[in-house]
Design an enzyme around this catalytic site. Structure first.
Site, PDB file in Angstrom:
ATOM      1  N   HIS A 155      -8.049  -4.027  -7.882  1.00 13.81           N
ATOM      2  CA  HIS A 155      -7.895  -3.282  -6.618  1.00 13.81           C
ATOM      3  C   HIS A 155      -9.192  -3.325  -5.811  1.00 13.81           C
ATOM      4  O   HIS A 155     -10.042  -2.439  -5.941  1.00 13.81           O
ATOM      5  CB  HIS A 155      -7.513  -1.830  -6.937  1.00 13.81           C
ATOM      6  CG  HIS A 155      -6.913  -1.086  -5.778  1.00 13.81           C
ATOM      7  ND1 HIS A 155      -5.645  -1.318  -5.304  1.00 13.81           N
ATOM      8  CD2 HIS A 155      -7.414  -0.092  -4.990  1.00 13.81           C
ATOM      9  CE1 HIS A 155      -5.386  -0.512  -4.289  1.00 13.81           C
ATOM     10  NE2 HIS A 155      -6.444   0.247  -4.080  1.00 13.81           N
ATOM     11  N   ARG A 210       0.790  -1.220   0.000  1.00 11.54           N
ATOM     12  CA  ARG A 210       0.000   0.000   0.000  1.00 11.54           C
ATOM     13  C   ARG A 210       0.829   1.280   0.000  1.00 11.54           C
ATOM     14  O   ARG A 210       0.660   2.132  -0.861  1.00 11.54           O
ATOM     15  CB  ARG A 210      -0.936  -0.002   1.223  1.00 11.54           C
ATOM     16  CG  ARG A 210      -2.052   1.009   1.110  1.00 11.54           C
ATOM     17  CD  ARG A 210      -2.903   1.067   2.373  1.00 11.54           C
ATOM     18  NE  ARG A 210      -3.388  -0.239   2.771  1.00 11.54           N
ATOM     19  CZ  ARG A 210      -4.010  -0.471   3.916  1.00 11.54           C
ATOM     20  NH1 ARG A 210      -4.193   0.516   4.775  1.00 11.54           N
ATOM     21  NH2 ARG A 210      -4.426  -1.672   4.232  1.00 11.54           N
ATOM     22  N   TYR A 255     -17.865  12.914 -14.344  1.00 10.77           N
ATOM     23  CA  TYR A 255     -17.742  14.094 -15.209  1.00 10.77           C
ATOM     24  C   TYR A 255     -16.372  14.192 -15.894  1.00 10.77           C
ATOM     25  O   TYR A 255     -16.256  14.828 -16.936  1.00 10.77           O
ATOM     26  CB  TYR A 255     -17.970  15.384 -14.398  1.00 10.77           C
ATOM     27  CG  TYR A 255     -19.318  15.467 -13.743  1.00 10.77           C
ATOM     28  CD1 TYR A 255     -20.486  15.417 -14.496  1.00 10.77           C
ATOM     29  CD2 TYR A 255     -19.432  15.589 -12.360  1.00 10.77           C
ATOM     30  CE1 TYR A 255     -21.734  15.488 -13.892  1.00 10.77           C
ATOM     31  CE2 TYR A 255     -20.680  15.666 -11.752  1.00 10.77           C
ATOM     32  CZ  TYR A 255     -21.824  15.605 -12.520  1.00 10.77           C
ATOM     33  OH  TYR A 255     -23.051  15.679 -11.927  1.00 10.77           O
TER      34      TYR A 255
END
Length: 473
Positions: A81, A35, A125
């Site tokens: 993931h 991570r 968007y």
């Protein structure tokens, strides 16, 4: 409580402590490796690697159309993931911000936030595709250049590292907090890094002082500004730890009225511009910073421009020095050059990091060459069979015509000419147009070219110097 009960209670407590220690150790290693820390080879954390690989899967390359970010995030979440969508989208957004990365890896279209700390628009968007730099990081990934590992549900495979051509760890830097350790590597100029890599390749005994003097002067932050003093840079390059003092770029002009005005056009790396302006205003209001009559943020899409107007009796240089002293117009960057080497976290010097990257490039080139060599040898093997068949075409045709079925034809050809299974299949699949004299010449020409290629690839595998030439180029 009896002595026996006390003893059993102590043993049970010790077992619980040992179990907790083991669980915490496993958690720590998971955070460190999976991570928070980048790999020294490609400079990426797993989430960034998965975003790039997912975008590549979708065909969102730098020369293709943009893809909706929601689609890229969905691809990464569904395949590689298994975490929250915000962690993937935040990583994608950061890779597209020119004030966060010295060389952005994603090319974003839409609102991707601002240096004032504004958030990016929702992923439904915005659109993105890989930048050219990211394409260089995935170059030759299909040629068995890196190892792959199963994804979270064993249904697909993902790369353990990218076969990058560019030194991304030093080029874009890294930030990460693990358990009991952290990394904070500043970005550097790619031209200087390439010059340094070539210097180390030409002379492995080169000193860090020589690298600093002739090739890489220090970090190169995307927001500009100055680095004050070289001690912190030298310490970071030589020991892996150091403190770099950054200062914004400001000029002092004189207005027609006689008042001086300070114009700030560059700010230190990772400083929030809106917070900086607000801090100056608060200091003026609290009378801790005197001599300022007006403060304006005139920044636009072309760059940063913060205007600080001084009072008529104020001296611009004194006001500017107070700005450096009291605000983040002067800030520090605590360098910790820590990354994963073979899965183990290690603090490294500049030369060690360059060396690990060069070693990795050699591994990638060797694996790519072996892959290309096998492909060339397989193709040459087929052409060798076709060449023999075309030289004895009358015999081949009579064997095929005299056979009852393809199986018999295959066995007869193998018995007569000692062809392999692959060669025989290629001969039986051959179209009649291959029998023209021009097509026969093409087969011979391609076979000769492949022989030259095989010799060249073998030379590369057997020569350390040739490999170095390819890395250098």
């Amino acid at each position: 409580m009896s002595e026996e009960e006390l003893k059993h209670g102590y043993i049970a407590s010790r077992d619980i402590v040992e179990e907790m220690e083991e669980s915490y150790l496993n958690y720590s290693m998971s955070v460190i490796v999976s991570r928070a820390l980048p790999d020294v080879r490609d400079g990426l954390k797993p989430v960034h690697r998965r975003v790039l690989y997912g975008a590549s899967d979708l065909g969102a390359n730098w020369n293709r159309k943009y893809k909706k970010c929601a689609r890229i995030v969905g691809e990464v979440l569904g395949k590689y993931h298994p975490h929250g969508d915000s962690s993937v989208y935040d990583s994608l957004v950061r890779m597209a911000q020119p004030w966060s990365l010295r060389y952005p890896l994603m090319d974003g279209q839409g609102n991707f936030g601002s240096i004032d700390g504004d958030n990016a628009a929702a992923m439904r968007y915005t659109e993105a595709r890989m930048d050219k730099a990211a394409s260089e990081m995935l170059r030759d990934i299909e040629k068995n250049t890196v190892d792959f590992q199963p994804n979270f549900d064993d249904s697909l495979e993902e790369p353990t590292v990218m076969p990058t051509v560019i030194p991304n760890l030093l080029m874009n830097g890294a930030d990460g907090i693990a358990v009991g350790m952290a990394t904070k590597i500043p970005p550097h100029n790619l031209r200087e890094l390439v010059s340094s890599l070539v210097a180390v390749l030409n002379n492995n005994e080169i000193s860090i002082d020589e690298l600093i003097q002739n090739h890489i002067q220090g970090p190169d932050f995307p927001t500009g500004g100055y680095i004050m003093g070289i001690d912190g840079v030298h310490s970071a390059f030589k020991t892996g730890r150091g403190r770099v003092i950054m200062r914004g770029k400001a000029t002092i002009d004189e207005l027609p009225s006689g008042k001086e005005v300070i114009i700030i056009t560059e700010i230190p790396y990772q400083v929030n511009k809106a917070n900086l302006v607000e801090k100056i205003a608060d200091l003026v209001r609290d009378k801790r910073l005197e001599g300022i009559s007006d403060l304006r943020d005139e920044s636009d899409k072309d760059g940063i421009r913060i205007v600080v107007e001084c009072k008529r009796d104020a001296i611009g240089d004194i006001v500017l020095n107070n700005l450096y002293k009291l605000t983040q117009l002067q800030d520090s960057f605590g360098v910790i050059m820590l990354a994963l080497v073979n899965g183990v976290p290690k603090v490294m010097t500049l030369k060690e990091m360059l060396g690990h990257f060069l070693d990795f490039r050699r591994v990638v080139i060797t694996r790519r060459t072996k892959f290309e060599l096998k492909e060339a040898e397989d193709r040459a093997h087929i052409l060798e069979g076709l060449k023999i068949a075309l030289e004895n075409i009358d015999k081949v045709i009579s064997i095929i015509r005299g056979s009852k079925n393809p199986e018999e034809a295959r066995n007869s050809l193998i018995d007569m000419f000692k062809f392999s299974e692959k060669q025989t299949k290629a001969i039986l699949d051959m179209r009649l147009q291959r029998l023209t004299s021009m097509e026969v010449e093409k087969v011979v020409e391609e076979y000769n070219e492949l022989q030259n290629l095989i010799k060249k690839l073998n030379d590369i595998l057997n020569s350390h110097d040739l490999q170095s030439d390819i890395i250098r180029e």
